[in-house]
Design a protein around this motif. Structure first.
Motif, PDB file in Angstrom:
ATOM      1  N   ARG A  53       0.802  -1.216   0.000  1.00  0.00           N
ATOM      2  CA  ARG A  53       0.000   0.000   0.000  1.00  0.00           C
ATOM      3  C   ARG A  53       0.838   1.270   0.000  1.00  0.00           C
ATOM      4  N   PHE A  54       2.164   1.127   0.235  1.00  0.00           N
ATOM      5  CA  PHE A  54       3.044   2.284   0.191  1.00  0.00           C
ATOM      6  C   PHE A  54       3.697   2.448  -1.178  1.00  0.00           C
ATOM      7  N   GLY A  55       3.341   1.562  -2.139  1.00  0.00           N
ATOM      8  CA  GLY A  55       3.926   1.636  -3.463  1.00  0.00           C
ATOM      9  C   GLY A  55       5.230   0.889  -3.616  1.00  0.00           C
ATOM     10  N   LYS A  56       5.655   0.146  -2.589  1.00  0.00           N
ATOM     11  CA  LYS A  56       6.898  -0.625  -2.652  1.00  0.00           C
ATOM     12  C   LYS A  56       6.676  -1.898  -3.460  1.00  0.00           C
ATOM     13  N   HIS A  57       7.610  -2.222  -4.345  1.00  0.00           N
ATOM     14  CA  HIS A  57       7.506  -3.406  -5.189  1.00  0.00           C
ATOM     15  C   HIS A  57       8.485  -4.476  -4.716  1.00  0.00           C
ATOM     16  N   ARG A  58       8.041  -5.729  -4.756  1.00  0.00           N
ATOM     17  CA  ARG A  58       8.906  -6.871  -4.465  1.00  0.00           C
ATOM     18  C   ARG A  58       8.605  -7.971  -5.483  1.00  0.00           C
ATOM     19  N   VAL A  59       9.648  -8.654  -5.935  1.00  0.00           N
ATOM     20  CA  VAL A  59       9.500  -9.740  -6.902  1.00  0.00           C
ATOM     21  C   VAL A  59       9.747 -11.060  -6.180  1.00  0.00           C
ATOM     22  N   PHE A  60       8.846 -12.030  -6.364  1.00  0.00           N
ATOM     23  CA  PHE A  60       8.958 -13.323  -5.708  1.00  0.00           C
ATOM     24  C   PHE A  60       8.836 -14.448  -6.742  1.00  0.00           C
ATOM     25  N   PRO A  61       9.493 -15.577  -6.496  1.00  0.00           N
ATOM     26  CA  PRO A  61       9.346 -16.708  -7.412  1.00  0.00           C
ATOM     27  C   PRO A  61       7.971 -17.357  -7.254  1.00  0.00           C
ATOM     28  N   LEU A  62       7.471 -17.908  -8.336  1.00  0.00           N
ATOM     29  CA  LEU A  62       6.193 -18.630  -8.298  1.00  0.00           C
ATOM     30  C   LEU A  62       6.459 -20.059  -7.858  1.00  0.00           C
ATOM     31  N   GLU A  63       6.535 -20.247  -6.548  1.00  0.00           N
ATOM     32  CA  GLU A  63       6.831 -21.564  -5.996  1.00  0.00           C
ATOM     33  C   GLU A  63       5.568 -22.211  -5.452  1.00  0.00           C
ATOM     34  N   PRO A  64       5.499 -23.532  -5.466  1.00  0.00           N
ATOM     35  CA  PRO A  64       4.335 -24.215  -4.877  1.00  0.00           C
ATOM     36  C   PRO A  64       4.164 -23.844  -3.406  1.00  0.00           C
ATOM     37  N   ARG A  65       2.924 -23.634  -2.991  1.00  0.00           N
ATOM     38  CA  ARG A  65       2.598 -23.311  -1.600  1.00  0.00           C
ATOM     39  C   ARG A  65       3.333 -22.058  -1.137  1.00  0.00           C
ATOM     40  N   GLY A  66       3.560 -21.135  -2.057  1.00  0.00           N
ATOM     41  CA  GLY A  66       4.437 -20.012  -1.744  1.00  0.00           C
ATOM     42  C   GLY A  66       3.772 -18.766  -1.189  1.00  0.00           C
ATOM     43  N   PHE A  67       2.410 -18.725  -1.124  1.00  0.00           N
ATOM     44  CA  PHE A  67       1.748 -17.489  -0.714  1.00  0.00           C
ATOM     45  C   PHE A  67       0.538 -17.795   0.160  1.00  0.00           C
ATOM     46  N   LEU A  68       0.102 -16.759   0.870  1.00  0.00           N
ATOM     47  CA  LEU A  68      -1.123 -16.822   1.662  1.00  0.00           C
ATOM     48  C   LEU A  68      -2.162 -15.917   1.025  1.00  0.00           C
ATOM     49  N   THR A  75      -1.003 -21.827  -4.097  1.00  0.00           N
ATOM     50  CA  THR A  75       0.045 -21.804  -5.117  1.00  0.00           C
ATOM     51  C   THR A  75      -0.383 -20.840  -6.202  1.00  0.00           C
ATOM     52  N   LEU A  76       0.388 -19.785  -6.375  1.00  0.00           N
ATOM     53  CA  LEU A  76       0.077 -18.852  -7.449  1.00  0.00           C
ATOM     54  C   LEU A  76       0.576 -19.410  -8.773  1.00  0.00           C
ATOM     55  N   VAL A  77      -0.243 -19.259  -9.794  1.00  0.00           N
ATOM     56  CA  VAL A  77       0.148 -19.705 -11.130  1.00  0.00           C
ATOM     57  C   VAL A  77      -0.037 -18.544 -12.096  1.00  0.00           C
ATOM     58  N   ARG A  78       0.691 -18.591 -13.181  1.00  0.00           N
ATOM     59  CA  ARG A  78       0.594 -17.544 -14.168  1.00  0.00           C
ATOM     60  C   ARG A  78      -0.772 -17.608 -14.842  1.00  0.00           C
TER      61      ARG A  78
END
Length: 274
Positions: A53-68, A75-78
């Motif tokens: 919400r502050f406009g900060k960007h972060r890049v993360f790998p699309l890994e299995p079980r990688g996000f909440l 698991t996020l998928v493209r």
């Protein structure tokens, strides 16, 4: 007691399947390893970019079980390539953060944000309400800074129940400043803006005036403003509602207020180090 052979894993130790969720623009997720929470703004081969919400960007790998997602492991998928027109940029909330269509409010945190009066609470709700509901932060008002010491004592702030307070006209040496200093601690943060009243934190141009008038000391500020501008001084409540109606987003507010409210949200949610 049931036994399992050496090549079998008890069912409670087997990884449970988790849903696959397309990383569509605007989807808000959390990366549990860092605690970074943000909206998807880009998804490329093998990576996803989030914006908080502050406009900060972060890049993360699309890994299995990688996000909440809303507290659940996913698991996020493209997402599939759109067959129609290109997607538009994510819409924004009144505070300027990425809007999340259909997002459910988070269960309220133990922590709270207190503001000095009802008008302050209404303004914070109008501009930051969507963000506060997603973060599970409740805003209440004091009714007067003199009540702050007893409120803080009753609240008993702690690591899991932080307290943030926004005070009007917080200038060094003032009564408000001395009270704020007395109650500030590791888990209680008091910040303030320099304006005599929350009305003054609204940009004059947004309400159709050149500047907020100077009111002589000893005169009620709201009444003095109304008389100087030509607003009905006998009904300052109605005047405030008219002012509030002219506030459409953070762009209608002074930076000194914006920074302080964002600081309190960050403090109460414990995301300062994200």
């Amino acid at each position: 007691m049931r036994q399992y052979s050496a090549d079998l894993t008890p069912p409670w130790k087997k990884p449970q399947p988790v849903p696959e969720v397309p990383a569509d623009p605007g989807l808000v997720v959390e990366e549990p390893g860092t605690g970074f929470c943000g909206a998807v703004i880009r998804c490329e081969a093998g990576t996803v970019t989030l914006e908080d919400r502050f406009g900060k960007h972060r890049v993360f790998p699309l890994e299995p079980r990688g996000f909440l997602l809303e507290g659940r492991v996913v698991t996020l998928v493209r997402p599939p390539s759109p067959s129609g027109p290109a997607r538009s940029a994510p819409s924004r909330t009144a505070s300027g953060s990425v809007a999340v269509p259909g997002a459910r409010a988070r269960v309220a945190r133990a922590g709270r944000i207190y503001v000095e009066g009802r008008h302050d609470a209404e303004l914070v709700e109008k501009v930051w309400g969507d963000d506060l509901r997603i973060e599970g932060v409740v805003v209440e008002y004091l009714g007067g800074v003199d009540d702050l010491p007893s409120i803080v004592a009753d609240f008993a702030p702690g690591p899991d129940a932080r307290l943030g307070v926004l005070v009007d006209h917080l200038v060094p040496g003032s009564k408000e400043w001395r009270i704020a200093e007395a109650v500030t601690s590791e888990h209680a943060l008091v910040v303030g803006h320099p304006y005599i009243d929350i009305w003054e934190a609204v940009k004059p141009a947004s309400v159709g005036i050149d500047a907020w008038p100077r009111v002589p000391r000893g005169q009620d500020w709201k009444t003095g403003v109304c008389r100087a501008v030509g607003w009905p001084a006998e009904n300052t409540g109605a005047v405030w509602q008219a002012i509030l109606a002219r506030v459409n987003s953070y762009k209608d507010l002074e930076p000194e207020l914006l920074g302080r409210v964002e600081e309190l949200i960050d403090f109460v949610t414990g995301s300062g180090g994200a």
